[in-house]
Structure formats: C-alpha cells, structure tokens
Design a protein around this motif. Structure first.
Motif, PDB file in Angstrom:
ATOM      1  N   CYS A  92       0.836  -1.207   0.000  1.00 44.79           N
ATOM      2  CA  CYS A  92       0.000   0.000   0.000  1.00 44.79           C
ATOM      3  C   CYS A  92       0.871   1.257   0.000  1.00 44.79           C
ATOM      4  O   CYS A  92       1.807   1.369   0.785  1.00 44.79           O
ATOM      5  N   ILE A  93       0.571   2.195  -0.918  1.00 47.63           N
ATOM      6  CA  ILE A  93       1.341   3.440  -0.963  1.00 47.63           C
ATOM      7  C   ILE A  93       0.576   4.594  -0.343  1.00 47.63           C
ATOM      8  O   ILE A  93       0.971   5.741  -0.460  1.00 47.63           O
ATOM      9  N   GLN A  94      -0.545   4.308   0.283  1.00 50.90           N
ATOM     10  CA  GLN A  94      -1.344   5.316   0.986  1.00 50.90           C
ATOM     11  C   GLN A  94      -1.719   6.492   0.105  1.00 50.90           C
ATOM     12  O   GLN A  94      -1.583   7.631   0.501  1.00 50.90           O
ATOM     13  N   CYS A  95      -2.190   6.188  -1.098  1.00 54.81           N
ATOM     14  CA  CYS A  95      -2.579   7.270  -1.989  1.00 54.81           C
ATOM     15  C   CYS A  95      -4.004   7.714  -1.722  1.00 54.81           C
ATOM     16  O   CYS A  95      -4.383   8.814  -2.112  1.00 54.81           O
ATOM     17  N   GLY A  96      -4.817   6.874  -1.096  1.00 56.17           N
ATOM     18  CA  GLY A  96      -6.172   7.270  -0.751  1.00 56.17           C
ATOM     19  C   GLY A  96      -7.170   7.143  -1.883  1.00 56.17           C
ATOM     20  O   GLY A  96      -8.308   7.582  -1.758  1.00 56.17           O
ATOM     21  N   LEU A  97      -6.762   6.541  -3.009  1.00 57.26           N
ATOM     22  CA  LEU A  97      -7.690   6.444  -4.144  1.00 57.26           C
ATOM     23  C   LEU A  97      -8.824   5.461  -3.864  1.00 57.26           C
ATOM     24  O   LEU A  97      -9.930   5.623  -4.377  1.00 57.26           O
ATOM     25  N   CYS A  98      -8.568   4.452  -3.035  1.00 56.08           N
ATOM     26  CA  CYS A  98      -9.630   3.496  -2.714  1.00 56.08           C
ATOM     27  C   CYS A  98     -10.735   4.188  -1.920  1.00 56.08           C
ATOM     28  O   CYS A  98     -11.916   3.943  -2.119  1.00 56.08           O
ATOM     29  N   VAL A  99     -10.322   5.085  -0.996  1.00 56.00           N
ATOM     30  CA  VAL A  99     -11.302   5.797  -0.173  1.00 56.00           C
ATOM     31  C   VAL A  99     -12.164   6.700  -1.043  1.00 56.00           C
ATOM     32  O   VAL A  99     -13.369   6.812  -0.862  1.00 56.00           O
ATOM     33  N   GLU A 100     -11.505   7.335  -2.023  1.00 58.79           N
ATOM     34  CA  GLU A 100     -12.246   8.205  -2.920  1.00 58.79           C
ATOM     35  C   GLU A 100     -13.205   7.432  -3.796  1.00 58.79           C
ATOM     36  O   GLU A 100     -14.294   7.895  -4.102  1.00 58.79           O
ATOM     37  N   ALA A 101     -12.780   6.226  -4.209  1.00 60.36           N
ATOM     38  CA  ALA A 101     -13.573   5.466  -5.170  1.00 60.36           C
ATOM     39  C   ALA A 101     -14.787   4.822  -4.517  1.00 60.36           C
ATOM     40  O   ALA A 101     -15.803   4.629  -5.163  1.00 60.36           O
ATOM     41  N   CYS A 102     -14.698   4.478  -3.252  1.00 64.13           N
ATOM     42  CA  CYS A 102     -15.754   3.695  -2.595  1.00 64.13           C
ATOM     43  C   CYS A 102     -17.093   4.449  -2.630  1.00 64.13           C
ATOM     44  O   CYS A 102     -17.211   5.547  -2.102  1.00 64.13           O
ATOM     45  N   PRO A 103     -18.112   3.852  -3.252  1.00 67.44           N
ATOM     46  CA  PRO A 103     -19.397   4.565  -3.327  1.00 67.44           C
ATOM     47  C   PRO A 103     -20.211   4.473  -2.037  1.00 67.44           C
ATOM     48  O   PRO A 103     -21.202   5.167  -1.891  1.00 67.44           O
ATOM     49  N   TYR A 104     -19.808   3.627  -1.112  1.00 66.00           N
ATOM     50  CA  TYR A 104     -20.616   3.411   0.104  1.00 66.00           C
ATOM     51  C   TYR A 104     -19.921   3.888   1.381  1.00 66.00           C
ATOM     52  O   TYR A 104     -20.370   3.595   2.474  1.00 66.00           O
ATOM     53  N   GLU A 105     -18.801   4.576   1.240  1.00 59.34           N
ATOM     54  CA  GLU A 105     -18.013   5.028   2.391  1.00 59.34           C
ATOM     55  C   GLU A 105     -17.717   3.885   3.352  1.00 59.34           C
ATOM     56  O   GLU A 105     -17.899   3.995   4.565  1.00 59.34           O
ATOM     57  N   ALA A 106     -17.293   2.776   2.804  1.00 54.00           N
ATOM     58  CA  ALA A 106     -17.044   1.603   3.631  1.00 54.00           C
ATOM     59  C   ALA A 106     -15.572   1.425   3.950  1.00 54.00           C
ATOM     60  O   ALA A 106     -15.209   0.542   4.722  1.00 54.00           O
ATOM     61  N   ILE A 107     -14.714   2.243   3.352  1.00 49.85           N
ATOM     62  CA  ILE A 107     -13.280   2.102   3.607  1.00 49.85           C
ATOM     63  C   ILE A 107     -12.703   3.476   3.943  1.00 49.85           C
ATOM     64  O   ILE A 107     -13.122   4.485   3.381  1.00 49.85           O
TER      65      ILE A 107
END
Lengths: 165, 367
Positions: A92-107
């Motif tokens: 993990c490079i801690q870019c935060g793109l997964c958090v941005e992408a999540c449509p349900y605010e689950a991550i």
C-alpha cells in the motif's frame, strides 16, 4: 570580484546564528511528546466497515498498486453474500484512491503512524483485523464528518514563539 | 628529471552524501583537477513511464509524486493539466487558484532545500539547511492539512482536486505569508555576503548563455545564465497571466548566480501567493468527470514551470482508460547534461559545489 571589507559578511552571519540561540526550540522530544497530525492524514492502516461494504470491489479496481483483494461468496446459512477483504499493507502506498472510489463510504484511511511490524505475515491484513477499534482509528480523509471529531492539527507556524525585537 | 604522471580515475558515488541521491560521477583526474567527467545514473530507475501505461489516468497521479519528490504538487499539476488539455476538460476558477497556490508553496519548499543543500555543499555544514528545513516544515504542515500527506501529496485529479481546502487552511496561509518574508531576509543575511562563500562560488562553474540554450536547460539554471525564460511568462498556463511577478536572472551563470536566482524566486513566489490569496474565488473545486477518464485518440504535450525547470508530460492516447505512451520531460535530467561542461577544468571540491548548484532530484532523472 572581491568584497570591500573582509569579515563583515561573516559577522552578519554569526549575528543570525547567535539570535537563534535565544529563540525557543521548535522541536519536541518525540516518543514522549507527540504532535497531532492532520485531520485528513492518510495513515498507514486502512479501516474497513463490514456493515456498509457490499463487496463491489471498486476500491480494488481503483488501487494503482493492486494491494486490495476482494472476494465474495454465498453464506448459505445466513442466505447472504460474505465479503472477504485482504489488504497487503506492505504494498500500500497510501494514496487514498480506494477511499475516494468507494461509493458506500465503507473504507477509510487510518489515523495512525508508527505502525511498523516485526513479522512479514503481520503486514497482510484481512477481514476482522481491518475493523475500527481503539487502536485503529478512522481518518477524516474524504469524510468531513469524521474529520470534525479529530483533534486539531499542530502547526509549526503557530508553535514558534519568538521574542519580539 | 621530470616526474612522470598519468591521469587516474576517481569514482564518486553512487552512495555518497554530496551526490544528492544515487548518482555516480566517474571523474578522470589530473592531480586534483578534473579533465573528464562521465555521469552514470539509472540506479533509481523504476520504470514509471511504463507503469503509466497500465494505470488509469487518475491512478497515475499517485505515481507522479514519486518523480521529483521534492515538488510533488508541481508534478501533479503538470500531469493533470496535460490530461485535461487532451480531454478538453475545463477546470473551475477556484481549482485553478488552489493549484497555483500549491505550486508556488511547493516552489518555496523545494528552493529552501535546494539553497540549504547548496550551502551545505559549500562547507556551511548543516546550519543553513537545518534552518531551512524548519521553514519547509511549515509548508509541509499546510500540505498535510489539505492532502493528508507530507511528501507524496497526490492532491490533484483530472478535472480538479481530490478535496477542497479545509477552512483552517486560509488563516494558516495568511500567517505563513506574513512570517515568511522575514525569514527569507534573515537567511539571506546568513550567508549572502560571507567571504568564504563568495570566494568559493563566484566565477565557479560558469555556464555560458549559449551552452545553456544548446543543452535546453531550463529553470533557475537557465535563468542564472542570463536568459529571461519562464514558462509562466512566455506560455502562461492556468491563471498565471493574472499575476504580477518578475523573472529574476543572473549575470554570468556561475554557482553564486544560481543560488541568488533561487532566493529571488522564493520572494517572487511569495508575491504570487499574496495575489492568489486575495483573488481566490469561491465555488466548486471540481468539474464532474466520468470515471474512469477516457481520452480521445490523439497526443498532447502539457508543460509547466516546475521548481527545477520545464516539466512536461507527453501523452499519447488510444481511447482506452490508460495512456498508450507517457513520456516525461524531466528538467533535472536536461540540466544535468550541463554538468560535464561546467566541471571540466575545476578541482574536485568545486565539482561537488557545481553539482550541488544544479539542484537535481534523482527520482526525476531515472524515472
């Protein structure tokens, strides 16, 4: 090109250095004293919400490194889909793109640092390890509601207390 | 009877504190004088241009941080601007202004390190760089506030920014703008007139105007040679045409000029920041863009004045979710080609100084 009077430049430089002797230190004694990090800190442990997560794997697709793996399977007893999430925090490079992408605010990104691991198998985390707990705090990255609850960031700008000349 | 001498090969780096990264110089020496120098690099090669081809347009923004890791915001800016140019996306006013604020803050942060490291190489061991790192820390605090990281910001996106600036950012920026000019003056006083520094850097490593243009140098290295060339002025991008600022230039292109140009540029950046802060409009920070971003077939070159010179992204698109080819014009790489011309004929201690004055970042050269 030669300077007109030798020694003046050095004296001016020394004046600055001597001024610094009488200023307050801006550093802190780290392991004992800790400053507050930003409310939006992209810390190094992802936090996962198993209630909100639908297993759509949008985070997995958004990850530029491929550190998140999501698998769903049918739980026949409870008659629902079970989500299996595995995060390789070593990649993990801690870019935060997964958090941005999540449509349900689950991550969420983690509000933490200094999370070195002693063993290699500890860096691959899955399911229950990713749930929020006292040591695994959610960061306010991309979620202003959580950010408002976190302590305010310590700024060096405000910390420096200089004696007025 | 004359003593028979022959040139010998001296290897500096790649693991050497004054090579600013994993850079290696193979110098052929005649006594203490350098007669030939061959730069060797590639120790930090990660294939970022190739990695771009298998990542989405937004996914690659996080990797542009790893190019010139002392000015990640500028890298984000250049890449997003190039992609938006081809996609025909118009970003909002507020976004443009925030981007400019970030890029100029980044320029100050990067030049502080450049000047500090240069003075470190001169022999002013550790005192100036520690002062300057403290000032840089204040900028990093601001970046941490908006983006959540201190080195790899990953803040800009195709079509805007990842998030709007938090409400506590603008008061902190005002405070910074109020404090910073005084600090720059003080650090300027620290060593500007220092006789030892003048003796070591005046007239050392002169890069003539013609050579600088021929090797397509850019940024402070080119401007120190007396060429008034700044992408922000000659090809204004974003909202730079709305600000008033000067382009500082050097007189003859020696190490001292390159150091002075950087200090002056910090002052000009503060001027731009002050104007951008006043004009900062409200509104949306992001244009809605369909994810993943698809670009039409074609090619584009987007360039900005990064902290080290002209940073360009050349993107070829084949209408898929990832670029067909992404080439990065790294300013440090082209500036480094001047090194041999500048170093030959000088002593080994001067070579370290000349090398430090170019201010390279290996992450960008090896890519």
């Amino acid at each position: 090109m030669k300077p007109e009077h030798y020694g003046i430049g050095i004296a001016k430089g020394l004046r600055v250095t001597i001024k610094h002797l009488f200023r307050h230190p801006v550093t802190v004694q780290y392991p004992e004293q800790k400053l507050h990090v930003s409310r939006r800190i992209r810390g190094n442990e992802l936090v996962w919400d198993n209630v909100k997560c639908t297993g759509c794997a949008t985070c997995s697709k958004a990850c530029p490194i491929g550190a998140i793996q999501i698998a769903t399977k049918i739980d026949k007893e409870k008659n629902k889909y079970d989500v299996d999430i595995t995060v390789d925090t070593g990649y993990c490079i801690q870019c935060g793109l997964c958090v941005e992408a999540c449509p349900y605010e689950a991550i969420y990104m983690g509000y933490s640092y200094e999370k070195a691991k002693y063993r290699r198998n500890e860096i691959i985390q899955s399911n229950d390890m990713l749930l929020p707990s006292e040591t695994r705090i959610r960061s306010g990255y991309m979620s202003p509601g959580i950010a408002a609850q976190l302590p305010e960031q310590t700024l060096l700008l405000e910390k420096i207390t200089e004696k007025e000349e | 009877m004359a003593i028979k001498t022959e040139p010998f090969l001296l290897n500096i780096g790649p693991q050497h504190p004054s090579t600013h990264g994993v850079f290696r110089m193979r110098a052929t020496m005649d006594g203490e004088v350098i007669v030939d120098m061959e730069p060797v690099f590639g120790y930090l090669h990660r294939g970022i241009e190739k990695l771009a081809e298998e990542r989405t347009y937004n996914g690659f923004v996080s990797l542009t941080d790893r190019l010139d890791y002392l000015s990640s915001m500028s890298n984000n800016f250049a890449y997003c601007m190039a992609v938006e140019k081809l996609a025909g996306i118009k970003v909002t006013e507020r976004c443009e202004y925030i981007r400019v604020i970030m890029a100029e803050l980044q320029r100050i942060a990067s030049h502080l390190i450049a000047v500090g490291a240069f003075l470190n190489d001169c022999g002013a061991f550790m005192t100036p760089i520690v002062y300057m790192i403290r000032e840089r820390e204040k900028i990093l605090d601001l970046f941490e506030m908006v983006s959540g990281q201190r080195l790899t910001y990953n803040y800009m996106r195709v079509g805007g920014l990842s998030q709007d600036i938090p409400e506590e950012f603008l008061p902190a920026l005002d405070k910074f703008l109020e404090q910073m000019p005084r600090w720059i003056d003080e650090y300027d006083q620290l060593l500007r007139q220092n006789e030892v520094l003048l003796a070591r850097s005046r007239g050392v490593g002169i890069l003539p105007k013609e050579t600088a243009i021929n090797i397509s140098a850019s940024g402070p290295v080119l401007r120190a040679s007396g060429v008034k060339w700044d992408i922000r002025k000659v090809d204004p991008y974003s909202v730079y045409d709305r600000f008033e600022f000067d382009i500082p230039t050097g007189a003859c292109g020696d190490c001292y000029d390159r150091y002075r140009v950087r200090v002056e540029e910090m002052r000009q950046s503060l001027r731009i920041l002050g104007q951008a802060r006043k004009q900062l409009p409200g509104g949306e920070f992001q244009t809605p863009v369909v994810q993943p971003v698809h670009l039409p077939v074609g090619e584009v070159y987007g360039h900005i004045e990064s902290t080290r010179g002209e940073l360009g992204f050349y993107i070829v698109s084949d209408n898929s979710i990832a670029p067909y080819r992404c080439h990065i014009r790294a300013p440090s790489f082209l500036n480094l080609t001047a090194l041999r011309d500048m170093v030959v004929g000088w002593k080994i201690a001067d070579a370290i100084l000349i090398f430090g004055s170019i201010d390279i970042v290996m992450g960008e050269i090896d890519r």
